[in-house]
Design an enzyme around this catalytic site. Sequence first.
Site, PDB file in Angstrom:
ATOM      1  N   PHE A 126       0.856  -1.186   0.000  1.00 46.98           N
ATOM      2  CA  PHE A 126       0.000   0.000   0.000  1.00 46.98           C
ATOM      3  C   PHE A 126       0.896   1.241   0.000  1.00 46.98           C
ATOM      4  CE2 PHE A 126      -3.014   2.942   2.211  1.00 46.98           C
ATOM      5  CZ  PHE A 126      -4.049   2.849   1.300  1.00 46.98           C
ATOM      6  N   ASP A 205       1.859  -5.718   7.798  1.00 47.21           N
ATOM      7  CA  ASP A 205       0.633  -4.928   7.798  1.00 47.21           C
ATOM      8  C   ASP A 205      -0.538  -5.882   7.533  1.00 47.21           C
ATOM      9  OD1 ASP A 205      -1.568  -3.299   7.212  1.00 47.21           O
ATOM     10  OD2 ASP A 205      -0.261  -1.661   6.569  1.00 47.21           O
ATOM     11  N   TYR A 230     -11.074  -0.494  10.294  1.00 53.54           N
ATOM     12  CA  TYR A 230     -12.331  -0.116   9.607  1.00 53.54           C
ATOM     13  C   TYR A 230     -12.656  -1.016   8.444  1.00 53.54           C
ATOM     14  CZ  TYR A 230      -8.763   2.745   7.165  1.00 53.54           C
ATOM     15  OH  TYR A 230      -7.628   3.183   6.533  1.00 53.54           O
ATOM     16  N   LYS A 231     -11.760  -1.973   8.129  1.00 56.39           N
ATOM     17  CA  LYS A 231     -12.017  -2.878   6.995  1.00 56.39           C
ATOM     18  C   LYS A 231     -12.810  -4.083   7.491  1.00 56.39           C
ATOM     19  CE  LYS A 231      -8.195  -0.851   4.561  1.00 56.39           C
ATOM     20  NZ  LYS A 231      -6.743  -0.741   4.470  1.00 56.39           N
TER      21      LYS A 231
HETATM   22  C1  PLP Z   1      -6.080   0.497   4.603  1.00 57.60           C
HETATM   23  C2  PLP Z   1      -4.621   0.398   4.714  1.00 57.60           C
HETATM   24  C3  PLP Z   1      -3.894   1.399   5.350  1.00 57.60           C
HETATM   25  C4  PLP Z   1      -4.608   2.613   5.867  1.00 57.60           C
HETATM   26  O1  PLP Z   1      -3.821   3.411   6.621  1.00 57.60           O
HETATM   27  P1  PLP Z   1      -4.484   4.623   7.404  1.00 57.60           P
HETATM   28  O2  PLP Z   1      -3.385   5.194   8.170  1.00 57.60           O
HETATM   29  O3  PLP Z   1      -5.617   4.080   8.197  1.00 57.60           O
HETATM   30  O4  PLP Z   1      -5.038   5.572   6.378  1.00 57.60           O
HETATM   31  C5  PLP Z   1      -2.528   1.251   5.467  1.00 57.60           C
HETATM   32  N1  PLP Z   1      -1.903   0.158   4.979  1.00 57.60           N
HETATM   33  C6  PLP Z   1      -2.585  -0.838   4.351  1.00 57.60           C
HETATM   34  C7  PLP Z   1      -1.868  -2.023   3.828  1.00 57.60           C
HETATM   35  C8  PLP Z   1      -3.960  -0.734   4.188  1.00 57.60           C
HETATM   36  O5  PLP Z   1      -4.640  -1.686   3.561  1.00 57.60           O
END
Ligand code: PLP
Length: 420
Positions: A126, A205, A230-231
Amino acid sequence: MRADLDYARQLDAHDDLAAYRDAFAHADDELIYMDGNSLGRLPHATIERLRAAVEQEWGGDLIRGWNHGWYEAPRRIGAKIAGLLGAGAGQVLACDSTSVNLFKLILAALALRPERRAIVSDTLNFPSDLYVAQGCIELLGGRHELRLAPAADGTTVDPAALYEAIDQQTALVTLSHVAFKSGFLYDMAAVTARAHAAGALVLWDLSHSAGVVPIELDAWGVDFAVGCCYKYLNGGPGAPAYLYVRQELQKAVRSPIWGWFGQQAPFAFGLDYQPAAGIDRFLSGTPPMLSLLAIEPALDMLLEAGVERMRRKSVQLTDYAIELFDAVLAPAGYTLGTPRSADQRGSHVSVRHPEGYRINRALIEALNVLPDFREPDNIRLGLAPLTTSFADVWRAVERLRRAVAERHYERFPAERLAVT
Ligand SMILES: *Cc1c(COP(=O)(O)O)cnc(C)c1O
């Protein structure tokens, strides 16, 4: 016929998690929601929990709330999350955002390997995770190198290519357990063992895997992990995230943010920072209490449903989506952007099409399906075991077909909206 709606309904009739669907709000019964991997649905229990938190706790208890369950909330909720991650007590906190937790843990990890100068990740990660790593490198004076293992086919990383990037210079290997775009799933145990053999630390992650893929952080010897609530954890928009630090490392590591919640005795108000014993040192400041409390009801439900059962249904859902993809979408000009083998796959399926963005708009605005779009041509179908039915998958696929066959997408521009 396996490709018709009756077959999907039979699968639903045999689904032992089907009853959970009614535990979540469905304001529009006709909406086909394919975004449980991006923003999980709202549990009814959360509405009640938040009502009590606002009316009774904030409204009635006022500041006494801190001694009535608020102060422990990051640890209490962290302990529940730990139950989904194969983590024993005292190693998980619910706090901050995923990006901020990455920042804290990347810096903590690099400090444990001061002589090593490389961070290894991959091109499927990500972007925020890579940005945070780049920022940490700049903060430390530009002495580290970020090595990205390639995804030769665009959807998977060959373990050999990853292992080639890991050597005696590697301080940290940081990867997404499940890739946000393709849904590619790493063998966490194998990669962790390989990194450790080279003397490197690992930071996973878990944003796209927690709650839908079995994880054994303790048994697999993982050093650090972060993830988002939140997922698939249904914690609500912008819910606080979590972090994991393996017990044996806790004494030696520091958070780069020396806030009072991570101090040994915050309410002694001493002028010098002493890190709290254990995982608490990774807290920073006052948690966003309403958002934090909102995570808890969904966690209770996920723990009750159990990761093994959720994984079993998740694999059935993604297998079924791919079966329908072959029967219905491949002939319509789509290609599959997700690994075919279930042991390399999380809980979302990406389908690709040169007109993917406009098709996605047509699905949302004309066909009452909510997937999401990831550049350049991926339409992601997030299949959440507690809230997605097999009939939902069937309907989503049928509408993807119609969006092209009936040329609905031609009514929408290719210019991107701010959030895709
Ligand atoms: C959704 C997601 C994030 C989100 O990070 P935020 O700090 O909550 O915006 C980070 N890393 C991965 C791999 C994700 O899927």
